[in-house]
Write an enzyme that holds these catalytic residues in place. Structure first.
Site, PDB file in Angstrom:
ATOM      1  N   GLU A 131      44.058  41.713  51.638  1.00  0.00           N
ATOM      2  CA  GLU A 131      44.463  40.659  50.710  1.00  0.00           C
ATOM      3  C   GLU A 131      45.899  40.203  50.952  1.00  0.00           C
ATOM      4  OE1 GLU A 131      43.561  42.372  46.849  1.00  0.00           O
ATOM      5  OE2 GLU A 131      41.499  41.670  47.001  1.00  0.00           O
ATOM      6  N   ASP A 172      34.434  46.227  44.257  1.00  0.00           N
ATOM      7  CA  ASP A 172      35.731  46.184  43.575  1.00  0.00           C
ATOM      8  C   ASP A 172      35.650  46.472  42.077  1.00  0.00           C
ATOM      9  OD1 ASP A 172      38.362  45.873  43.131  1.00  0.00           O
ATOM     10  OD2 ASP A 172      38.428  43.703  43.406  1.00  0.00           O
ATOM     11  N   GLU A 223      40.168  45.461  34.549  1.00  0.00           N
ATOM     12  CA  GLU A 223      40.215  44.135  35.163  1.00  0.00           C
ATOM     13  C   GLU A 223      38.885  43.401  35.009  1.00  0.00           C
ATOM     14  OE1 GLU A 223      41.175  44.380  39.303  1.00  0.00           O
ATOM     15  OE2 GLU A 223      40.767  42.259  39.676  1.00  0.00           O
TER      16      GLU A 223
HETATM   17  O1  GCW Z   1      40.566  44.328  42.387  1.00  0.00           O
HETATM   18  C1  GCW Z   1      41.414  43.714  43.267  1.00  0.00           C
HETATM   19  C2  GCW Z   1      42.395  43.092  42.356  1.00  0.00           C
HETATM   20  C3  GCW Z   1      43.762  42.935  42.953  1.00  0.00           C
HETATM   21  C4  GCW Z   1      44.183  44.292  43.511  1.00  0.00           C
HETATM   22  C5  GCW Z   1      43.197  44.706  44.579  1.00  0.00           C
HETATM   23  C6  GCW Z   1      43.496  46.081  45.147  1.00  0.00           C
HETATM   24  C7  GCW Z   1      46.347  45.286  43.655  1.00  0.00           C
HETATM   25  O2  GCW Z   1      41.896  41.853  41.911  1.00  0.00           O
HETATM   26  O3  GCW Z   1      44.622  42.519  41.938  1.00  0.00           O
HETATM   27  O4  GCW Z   1      45.488  44.266  44.034  1.00  0.00           O
HETATM   28  O5  GCW Z   1      41.914  44.777  44.022  1.00  0.00           O
HETATM   29  O6  GCW Z   1      42.923  47.028  44.670  1.00  0.00           O
HETATM   30  O7  GCW Z   1      44.312  46.192  46.045  1.00  0.00           O
END
Ligand code: GCW
Length: 705
Positions: A291, A365, A393
């Protein structure tokens, strides 16, 4: 019974007087005085905790005295310093350094509650256990407890930024006030350490994995040292996130190539600098090439090269490198669920001894429900860290009541079949499946500077439960709920039974009203607040919900069998067979692994389409039931917290309906079928739901460029 106003700051450690008078007398009589052996700073914090804890719970002046043969005493002592007459009655050979024994020993007319351990930290953990025993109104007679943690590193990961915003944080700003550190030690830092120690957490990564290199500069390291000094007596080590490009950003180098000699030296020097002021620094936590984070692949190197580089830098100081496996690439067309496995598993056994690979519980995720990540059990020669997300989240932020230990338990109890039936994820995590030397569990923190730390009063239970499961991954989530409720609210059965039920069912409720039958990642994009199954215009395919549900006129779901992405082949053959076969695939995972026609027949005999609507409706109804239960709890809870939870449940109901209506209306554009009669009619049109925008939803990744 009367309850004072309680803003929740004291968490499960509120030491108000024991309400049952007979019990109070019994306890007071048990602890006429306390013998605590002399010692260093951990002994000092034990003393403070006992003064506060027993002083409050038993409403008495706490007396510390030498061992006394004429009084009932609480004896908190290192095995070495234990009065000889007790040594023969306890055997510490079976406990680890952090472990402890609590035993009630009768001598003549006296009764002694003995807490002993081989290290002071064990005594602190044992002390918290005794306090919990009182808070839970349990008997001290005949106690014989032996406890050792089953997992070595039990860590919180804060996704806290230096500007005090928190990525995916829904409980205010960061509790780390970098501006006033190192000189100002907020009482919260101490209470944070107490709370964590009380549930056995022994490590904390202070900073976001989307890292800022500034944390590694002398200006900030001085602040980190101040926190490490506060946490040390509580057995908590500090870790930092390392930005892979730090040698360039703060070191003035031209490259961050892990094989470059200057880069290697830079990290060695940086590690030495950190350990000079924080000798027990835990190590680095790293998110690389994920990311947008920099990493070794920017230089044509691998995760292995990057992890080993940092590992060598901290190895002389016994530091660890925790390298995250949360990676997926925009240049890789492969099913996102498969990518981490493909990148890491081939290098099993090649990571240096002090490297741990941190793997999220599921392959996508932190969804309301995912199968466990296929890496668990697939890397017998590498320590794997379980990463759970305590902050919600994808499960309704800090506004929804969703008891996460239920989810954690489900993952830990899942069978990987890697060494035959019964090879649970818990056995991978605690190292027993492959005799691993180093084991760890991490939880992404839900803590902020809100008065009650976690936003939702019940979100405290997620923090609590994470700690308890990190200590013992085999614990039952119901028992954890019971402990937490008794310690945080009260011991009244009229309260405990219904509220426990509410908590235990809350996880399935959120699955039902957000992502039933194996649907996943259909959240509105960026902030992940609310439904957005229609989103399909983002540059990277796997950032779009349509990528995950693949709805079309023929059906819905992600085919991960051999006819699709074959992600199932990353699991053990038994798992693949069970989940790949429609006859045996549990319906909770149906659309995770299969793309099925809308009129596919479910076990209930109903069509998939009807089943979906029924599940969404069930989720809404479950929230209604939670509301009813909670309303009945008014007599047992202080007005302040009762009201807070009531209002939050109101939001939860509103949002559960929003999810049901938005998703069903959207999927109806493909199924072209009527809603099942069990389902209430949507409150608005699809266009209305699509038009909702939340530019200021909390917890979004900030930008510092
Ligand atoms: O779940 C996703 C999140 C990001 C997060 C990423 C991760 C810290 O939307 O905000 O970044 O995973 O775990 O690295």
């Amino acid at each position: 019974m009367s309850f004072s106003m309680n803003n929740g700051y004291d968490l499960w450690l509120n030491y108000t007087i024991i309400s049952d008078e007979a019990l109070l007398k019994t306890y007071q009589n048990h602890f006429q005085s306390i013998y605590l052996n002399d010692g260093g700073e951990t002994i000092e914090v034990i003393k403070k905790e006992l003064k506060m804890g027993l002083g409050g719970l038993l409403d008495m002046e706490v007396q510390f005295k030498p061992y006394d043969v004429s009084e009932n005493q609480l004896i908190v002592s290192n095995y070495g310093n234990l009065p000889d007459s007790f040594k023969n009655s306890v055997d510490v050979s079976g406990i680890t350094g952090e472990g402890y024994i609590i035993k009630t020993i009768k001598k003549g007319k006296q009764s002694y509650t003995v807490v002993t351990a081989t290290e002071d930290i064990g005594l602190l953990y044992g002390t918290f256990h005794v306090l919990r025993t009182l808070k839970m109104h349990q008997s001290l007679d005949g106690l014989h407890i032996e406890e050792s943690p089953k997992v070595d590193l039990r860590m919180l990961n804060h996704w806290d930024n230096l500007d005090r915003t928190i990525e995916r944080g829904y409980a205010g700003f960061s509790i780390w006030n970098w501006q006033t550190l190192p000189d100002y030690i907020d009482q919260r830092y101490i209470d944070y350490a107490r709370a964590n120690a009380s549930i056995g957490i022994n490590g904390t990564a202070l900073t976001n994995v989307n890292a800022n290199a500034l944390i590694l500069t002398p200006q900030y390291l001085e602040k980190v040292k101040a926190l490490a000094d506060v946490f040390r007596p509580y057995g908590i080590k500090v870790y930092l996130t390392a930005r892979f490009s730090a040698p360039m950003e703060i070191g003035g180098l031209q490259t961050a190539d892990p094989l470059d000699s200057q880069v290697i030296q830079w990290w060695k020097d940086k590690a030495a600098e950190i350990y000079k002021s924080i000798p027990d620094f835990g190590g680095f936590l790293v998110k690389a090439n994920s990311e947008g984070q920099p990493g070794p692949q920017n230089y044509g190197r691998t995760h292995l090269d990057g992890a080993n580089l940092l590992a060598d830098a901290v190895a002389p100081f016994k530091g660890k490198v925790i390298w995250r496996a949360f990676v997926y690439s925009e240049h890789d067309a492969e099913d996102r669920a498969k990518q981490a496995y493909s990148e890491f598993v081939p290098d099993d056994g090649k990571y240096h001894d002090n490297v741990l690979i941190q793997v999220k519980n599921g392959p996508i995720d932190f969804q309301p429900r995912e199968p466990f990540h296929p890496m668990f059990g697939a890397m017998p020669n590498t320590p794997l860290v379980m990463e759970f997300q305590i902050t919600k989240e994808y499960l309704g932020f800090a506004t929804h009541l969703v008891y996460l230990p239920k989810l954690f338990e489900e993952v830990l109890q899942s069978d990987t079949y890697q060494k035959g039936e019964g090879s649970t994820v818990a056995k991978v995590v605690d190292g027993s499946l492959y005799n691993k030397k180093l084991t760890a569990m991490a939880g992404v923190s839900n803590i902020g500077n809100d008065a009650n730390w976690t936003g939702h009063p019940f979100a405290q239970a997620d923090w609590y439960g994470f700690g308890r499961l990190a200590w013992n991954p085999y614990m039952d989530s119901e028992q954890i709920a019971d402990e937490w409720l008794r310690c945080t609210f009260n011991n009244n059965n009229n309260f405990l039974e219904p509220v426990k039920k509410l908590m235990l069912e809350s996880r399935e409720a959120v699955v039902n009203y957000m992502n039933p039958l194996g649907l996943h990642h259909i959240f509105d994009t960026g902030h992940h607040y609310g439904p957005g199954p229609w989103v399909g215009n983002l540059s990277r395919p796997e950032w779009n919900p349509v990528y995950y549900h693949k709805a079309d006129e023929a059906g819905v779901g992600f085919d991960r069998t051999e006819t699709g992405s074959d992600a199932l082949s990353q699991y053990a053959p038994e798992f693949k067979e069970k989940f790949g076969n429609l006859e045996t695939c549990p319906e909770e995972y149906l659309l995770w692994f299969h793309h099925l026609p809308w009129d596919y027949k479910l076990k209930s005999g109903r069509t998939l389409w009807d089943g979906l609507g029924i599940k969404y409706q069930q989720g809404v109804d479950q929230v209604r039931e939670m509301i009813t239960i909670w309303e009945d709890m008014k007599p047992y809870v202080d007005e302040y917290r009762h009201n807070q939870v009531s209002m939050l449940l109101g939001i939860q109901l509103k949002e559960a309906k929003w999810w049901r209506d938005a998703c069903m209306l959207y999927f109806q554009t493909f199924s072209k079928m009527d809603f099942p009669e069990e389902m209430e009619s949507p409150e608005h049109t699809l266009e209305y739901y699509k038009s909702l925008k939340f530019p200021y939803a909390p917890g979004i990744r900030p930008r510092w460029d």
